[in-house]
Write an enzyme that holds these catalytic residues in place. Structure first.
Site, PDB file in Angstrom:
ATOM      1  CD  GLU A  77      -3.400  -0.447   1.745  1.00 13.76           C
ATOM      2  OE1 GLU A  77      -4.132   0.404   1.229  1.00 13.76           O
ATOM      3  OE2 GLU A  77      -3.623  -0.936   2.868  1.00 13.76           O
ATOM      4  CE1 TYR A 100      -3.284  -4.457   0.711  1.00 16.82           C
ATOM      5  CE2 TYR A 100      -3.543  -3.320  -1.378  1.00 16.82           C
ATOM      6  CZ  TYR A 100      -3.951  -3.543  -0.083  1.00 16.82           C
ATOM      7  OH  TYR A 100      -5.034  -2.861   0.407  1.00 16.82           O
ATOM      8  CG  ASP A 159      -2.353  -6.713   3.950  1.00 24.89           C
ATOM      9  OD1 ASP A 159      -2.960  -7.731   4.375  1.00 24.89           O
ATOM     10  OD2 ASP A 159      -2.861  -5.574   3.950  1.00 24.89           O
ATOM     11  CG  ASN A 185      -6.196  -7.832   2.954  1.00 24.39           C
ATOM     12  OD1 ASN A 185      -6.450  -7.300   4.039  1.00 24.39           O
ATOM     13  ND2 ASN A 185      -5.846  -7.132   1.887  1.00 24.39           N
ATOM     14  CG  ASP A 227      -4.394   0.860   8.603  1.00 33.51           C
ATOM     15  OD1 ASP A 227      -3.353   0.721   7.946  1.00 33.51           O
ATOM     16  OD2 ASP A 227      -5.524   0.947   8.076  1.00 33.51           O
TER      17      ASP A 227
END
Length: 257
Positions: A34, A106, A147, A149, A247
DNA sequence: ATGCCGGCCAGAGGCCGA
């Protein structure tokens, strides 16, 4: 060598925090997700000032990945995830660093589910598995990090009930992640923290950070050559509490010689 | 709660994330 991954949530907005983390923890390899930056505005010169060389794959506004290496130029091996020429999202980059193949990913979020975004996530996971099988077949030291997810199990989230309908922990998402482990890849943080309760993400909203309402979605998957040499793995949790923080918190694994 | 927060691009407010 330390291999780290950090979903930075905007590389330009986060630059002082990112430079701080690199200088304080000095990973040999740092994978970013990101970056939310177009290729021409990636701040490569700022990293070179502190001794890191980088390759990156950006796009306008969102997504974007990068691999930074301490003192050496990462040798790019791949800048897209094979299997769908119509997928133009900047979510994948792969390079050799000091004899180790590093894939920085990602993985699509997939919300809302069900729907086309969730279908895209699951198709992306199928493509990732195929690419990882190719890497596996090469029998090289390899780490696939980023990441993902995916919340792998209930022990990886502060409240399974609160997240029950989320794409991150649907049975299909978990099954696809589990297949990667069944193929032989080692989840570094899970292996060293088998009881769970380790978070890598805390939402900006609803006081998630002060309440420690987090979950584990940033993962470091190791080939056997690296898993055998793993000496430690962890989360740089403290960085989540600093000013203008991402975050996500950084995750890392230490590989012995 | 179809939000909450926050970055991006743009130059307001919608898109995107998880």
């Amino acid at each position: 060598m330390r291999i780290a991954s950090f979903n930075i949530n905007g590389v330009k907005a986060r630059l002082p925090r990112l430079i701080e983390w690199l200088e304080e923890t000095r990973p040999a390899v740092a994978c970013l997700q990101e970056i939310k930056s177009q290729d021409e505005s990636f701040p490569a010169a700022e990293f070179e000032k502190i001794g890191y060389r980088a390759i990156w794959h950006g796009q306008k506004g969102f997504n974007g990945v990068a691999i930074l290496a301490d003192g050496v130029e990462p040798v790019e091996a791949q800048r897209t995830l094979p299997g769908d020429p119509e997928d133009l999202h900047a979510r994948y980059i792969e390079a050799d660093v000091n004899g180790v193949r590093i894939a920085c990913i990602y993985l699509p979020n997939g919300n809302p589910q069900p729907g086309p975004k969730f279908d895209y996530k699951l198709a992306w996971m199928d493509r990732l598995r195929a690419r990882m099988a190719e890497l596996w077949a090469q029998e090289i030291p390899c780490a696939v990090v980023g990441d993902f997810n995916v919340i792998p199990e209930d022990k990886d989230v502060w409240s399974p009930a609160a997240m029950a309908s989320d794409a991150l922990m649907q049975p299909e998402s978990r099954a696809a992640y589990r297949r990667l482990l069944a193929d032989g890849w080692t989840d570094a943080i899970d292996t060293l923290n088998p009881r769970g309760g380790v978070w890598t993400f805390w939402d900006y909203q609803a006081g998630a950070w002060p309440r420690d309402h987090g979950f584990r979605i940033d993962h470091l998957l190791l080939s056997p050559e690296l898993a055998d040499r793993m000496t430690a793995a962890g989360v740089d949790k403290e960085y989540r509490g600093r000013e203008k923080a991402s975050d996500h918190a950084p995750v890392w694994v230490e590989i012995g010689d």
